[in-house]
Design an enzyme around this catalytic site. Sequence first.
Site: not given
Ligand SMILES: Cc1cc2nc3c(=O)[nH]c(=O)nc-3n(C[C@H](O)[C@H](O)[C@H](O)COP(=O)(O)OP(=O)(O)OC[C@H]3O[C@@H](n4cnc5c(N)ncnc54)[C@H](O)[C@@H]3O)c2cc1C
Length: 390
Positions: A72, A201, A293, A297, A385
Amino acid sequence: MRTQVGIIGGGPSGLLLSQLLHVRGIDNVVLEKHSREHVLGRIRAGVLERGFARLMREAQVGDRMDREGQVHEGFQIACNGTLDRIDLKGLTRGDTVLVYGQTELTRDLYEGRDALGGTVIHRAEEVEPRDIETQAPYITFRRGCEAIRLDCDYIVGCDGFHGVSRQTLPKHRVREFERVYSFGWLGVLTQTPPVSSELIYARHERGFALCSLRSAALSRYYIQVPLTDSVDDWTDERFFEELRRRLPDQVSATMVTGPSIEKSVAPLRSYVVEPMRHGRLFLAGDAAHIVPPTGAKGLNTAASDVHYLHEALVHHYIHGDDGCLDHYSERALARVWKAQRFSWWMTALLHRFPERGDYDQRLQETELSYLRSSDVARASLAENYVGLPF
Ligand SMILES: Cc1cc2nc3c(=O)[nH]c(=O)nc-3n(C[C@H](O)[C@H](O)[C@H](O)COP(=O)(O)OP(=O)(O)OC[C@H]3O[C@@H](n4cnc5c(N)ncnc54)[C@H](O)[C@@H]3O)c2cc1C
């Protein structure tokens, strides 16, 4: 069991770190609370910065992303019935973003882990990091009836905002920064062609809206809703009626709608914990910080943490140098706060804040008008961005 790096959480942060370490010959084990199907069922982010895409390639899992991801070069801001294009490529001297769903990249990471024979243990229950202040930390967890101990040199908490790792940090050694918003995003995924090939947006007096997409046949739409609303309050018909009201006529007139295949409300929150390391426990991704969101970021900031941490662990294991590990928290937080600033700014620019008065409303309108009129302001938006360098 023994490994060099024990990773808690099999989301994008944990899997990407695991894959990058494996490629550099550093042994690691990922412990994930849920099943793989559950992790892959979560519909979340979709806009990747160039830095994230580069890490996926470095982790040897970028082929499908490069084939199927959509480059994009800009996005649109809708306000008062008009569209204003932010030319990312032109304003940043050639930088762009890649639209590729978090679900897809998580699938690629799992496949990468399988291909290299990496160890990801699913349904790991009661996971607990232990002895993190000593030279010999370990993780205990349960799998079915079996109690297991995983000894490691370092533990990395990639277990998201609700995980266990951050809770392990002693309260008197950390500082938390938080802003909670009074609204959330109601998101709908439909198997329909997107209304626009670029993200839109929209700022509207009824509230924010976003037209996003995952592919040429998969659309993701969001509207701002009060936190008191639940998915049950919003039939598909009501959702699309409200979305159309918040978009310029020329956009809503061409929108193709269909039944939702996923619908969820995500509350908006800004949060950072400092420092991102205590003893031999490191935090990365949502475990340490989250953003609203707006500005996409969340996932991209998780990737910059993974970059700094994997680089630091490579320096430790391959070059015997701990300098980067010692400065991990500082380096990661410097970039985290810039993403916090940008996400807050973009949220403030585009949402309706019911609790705020006319003065704030005028400031918001002025900020948008300044953005329309100033190349410098547009360039600053574009630079943030597409993602600051890491
Ligand atoms: C509903 C939603 C919509 C989003 N939309 C956007 C978006 O449009 N754009 C954007 O940039 N970001 C978005 N985000 C944020 C983005 O998805 C997150 O920043 C990203 O998922 C971060 O990745 P992570 O691996 O750090 O955490 P997570 O994706 O949360 O992964 C953490 C993992 O740890 C596991 N876990 C948790 N507790 C334990 C435990 N005690 N023991 C073992 N495993 C555990 C979980 O099951 C999960 O699989 C959104 C988040 C949500 C919740």
